[in-house]
Motif scaffolding. Structure first.
Motif, PDB file in Angstrom:
ATOM      1  N   LYS A   1      -9.112  -0.775  -6.299  1.00  0.00           N
ATOM      2  CA  LYS A   1      -9.254  -0.289  -4.922  1.00  0.00           C
ATOM      3  C   LYS A   1     -10.583   0.422  -4.793  1.00  0.00           C
ATOM      4  O   LYS A   1     -10.974   1.179  -5.683  1.00  0.00           O
ATOM      5  CB  LYS A   1      -8.104   0.700  -4.643  1.00  0.00           C
TER       6      LYS A   1
ATOM      7  N   HIS B   1      -6.032  -0.870   6.145  1.00  0.00           N
ATOM      8  CA  HIS B   1      -6.183  -0.144   7.424  1.00  0.00           C
ATOM      9  C   HIS B   1      -6.846  -1.034   8.489  1.00  0.00           C
ATOM     10  O   HIS B   1      -6.226  -1.363   9.470  1.00  0.00           O
ATOM     11  CB  HIS B   1      -6.925   1.190   7.280  1.00  0.00           C
TER      12      HIS B   1
ATOM     13  N   HIS C   1       1.407   5.233  -2.293  1.00  0.00           N
ATOM     14  CA  HIS C   1       0.909   6.197  -3.284  1.00  0.00           C
ATOM     15  C   HIS C   1       2.137   6.926  -3.812  1.00  0.00           C
ATOM     16  O   HIS C   1       2.649   7.844  -3.168  1.00  0.00           O
ATOM     17  CB  HIS C   1      -0.069   7.180  -2.631  1.00  0.00           C
TER      18      HIS C   1
ATOM     19  N   ASP D   1       0.825   2.605   3.437  1.00  0.00           N
ATOM     20  CA  ASP D   1       0.141   3.834   3.000  1.00  0.00           C
ATOM     21  C   ASP D   1       1.143   4.979   2.838  1.00  0.00           C
ATOM     22  O   ASP D   1       0.800   6.146   3.053  1.00  0.00           O
ATOM     23  CB  ASP D   1      -0.979   4.226   3.973  1.00  0.00           C
TER      24      ASP D   1
ATOM     25  N   HIS E   1       0.840  -1.214   0.000  1.00  0.00           N
ATOM     26  CA  HIS E   1       0.000   0.000   0.000  1.00  0.00           C
ATOM     27  C   HIS E   1       0.866   1.252   0.000  1.00  0.00           C
ATOM     28  O   HIS E   1       1.338   1.684   1.041  1.00  0.00           O
ATOM     29  CB  HIS E   1      -0.926  -0.016   1.229  1.00  0.00           C
TER      30      HIS E   1
HETATM   31 ZN   LIG Z   1      -3.754   4.766   0.909  1.00  0.00          ZN
END
Ligand SMILES: [Zn+2]
Length: 437
Positions: free
Chosen positions: A216, A277, A89, A349, A87
């Protein structure tokens, strides 16, 4: 117009053609300790023979290199497979939301991709040879993925989601909180929001059309979106079901961004492959995840980073209570899931936190009850299984030579992975420093 479309299709086909990255033909790696199959016991001194980008064989002991081969001496280091972050970005400025907001109006999509190329290089140098990118410009991440595969850009192998599917007004709706003149400009290009099962099928097909390899969707609200909608379920169960079925029918795995247990339960029942998460997991939801074999990607770094940013005035006021709630609940929630034996894959993340800091997640996983060996397995063999890429996450004959090394023992102190000394991707040495020379 037709000619233009045809030319664009031809151009994108040409761009997608693979080209071999430059790599020495044969490399011998002397490993002091070799954790070639995380989850199993490490080997003692070993030699990995790499031919044309792939692992050719693993031999016991430090075997002299053959004539013409390059020797990499990691005989004082622990050698293990390249890490996988499920995960991230990559596109745009990461870890500094204030800077990102200040520069947004003057940032072209092309800027975001070139910034992403820098993020990709930092990620690879930190030892992550594969990442799953879970949301950003679909066109931008597809271009970056292909540039890396061609060898034009140095970065990890990218498995990309494109834009995350969201309900209108949900976490992931690009129109949230935009002032009216900007909303008009943005509205025309929004393709990732949907309402109702049929519309959500359309949104999935559109992302696949834009090059998404995984889908996603936003099952619940999110910490960073500029709305006060909380972290509760945002998407209806029938919408999630339509998304997962459509994605699976097109051969794509699915990932659900989910905080509230109600959203996680609906996503798991819809057949989602990974829960991202999983901030508020209760016992019933944990049981359901185990029954369905659903993976948890805990991203424990994110709530800590977001909370620090929110308190520091770097985020809009609406995000502060959500960041407080999420950070407080996440660790306990993950501790329960890990104790119950839910399958865990490593994910951070990153983009919320800074690119290159990914390995800080390992210490949090250990804090939540995993052994270092289990945490390393989650970032290699486990993540490869969750990605359905069995060729990744191990060092074995026939597999791509994605190999890293640290000079300490990560099975004793997992924080050793925060300082990776050697990185090889596809047989090409990316980084070699310090003790590991
Ligand atoms: Zn994310």
């Amino acid at each position: 117009m037709k000619y233009w479309v045809a030319a664009a299709v031809l151009a994108s086909t040409a761009l997608a053609a693979p080209a071999a990255a430059q790599a020495p033909e044969v490399t011998y790696i002397h490993a002091g300790h070799l954790l070639d199959r995380p989850g199993e016991a490490p080997r003692g001194p070993s030699t990995i023979v790499v031919r044309e980008g792939k692992v050719a064989e693993i031999r016991a002991g430090l075997v002299p290199a053959e004539d013409g081969a390059k020797l990499v001496d990691l005989s004082r280091a622990t050698v293990l497979p390249g890490l996988i972050d499920m995960h991230v970005h990559l596109l745009g400025i990461g870890g500094d939301p204030l800077q990102a907001r200040l520069t947004r109006l003057n940032t072209e999509p092309e800027d975001a991709v070139f910034i992403g190329a820098g993020n990709a290089r930092r990620t690879l140098e930190a030892g992550f040879t594969t990442v799953r990118d879970l949301g950003g410009s679909a066109r931008g991440i597809r271009a970056l993925r292909d540039a890396i595969d061609r060898g034009d850009v140095t970065g990890p192998t990218v498995v990309n989601a494109g834009e995350p599917i969201s309900v209108t007004g949900g976490h992931g709706d690009p129109l949230n909180g935009l002032a009216e003149p900007f909303a008009h400009a943005v509205a025309e290009s929004v393709e990732n929001t949907c309402n109702g099962p049929d519309d959500c099928r359309r949104a999935v097909r559109r992302q696949v059309g834009l090059g998404a390899q995984v889908i996603k969707f936003m099952a619940t609200g999110g910490v960073l979106s500029n709305v006060s909608g909380g972290l509760g379920r945002a998407m209806q169960p029938d919408e999630m079901k339509a998304i997962v079925e459509t994605a699976h029918a097109l051969g794509r795995k699915t990932a659900a961004h989910s905080h509230a247990a109600e959203g996680t339960r609906a996503a798991v029942e819809a057949g989602v492959d990974t829960i991202e998460h999983g901030t508020f997991l209760d016992d019933a939801t944990i049981k359901l995840m185990k029954a369905h074999g659903t993976w948890l990607v805990p991203t424990m770094l994110a709530p800590r980073a977001a909370l620090a940013q929110a308190r520091g005035g770097m985020l809009p006021p609406a995000t502060i209570p959500k960041a407080e709630q999420a950070a407080a609940a996440a660790m306990e929630s993950h501790r329960r899931a890990i104790a119950a034996g839910v399958k865990v894959a490593f994910g951070t993340d990153t983009g919320v936190s800074k690119h290159g800091d990914n390995a800080q997640e390992f210490a949090l996983m250990v804090e939540a009850g995993m052994t270092p060996a289990q945490a390393i397995k989650a970032a290699t063999v486990g993540a490869a299984e969750a990605l359905d890429r069995p060729g990744l996450g191990r060092i074995a004959p026939g597999l791509p030579a994605d190999i890293i090394a640290v000079d300490g023992d990560p099975l004793a102190d997992v924080r050793e992975l925060e300082d990776v000394d050697f990185v090889m991707k596809g047989g090409k040495v990316i980084k070699q420093e310090g003790e590991a020379q």
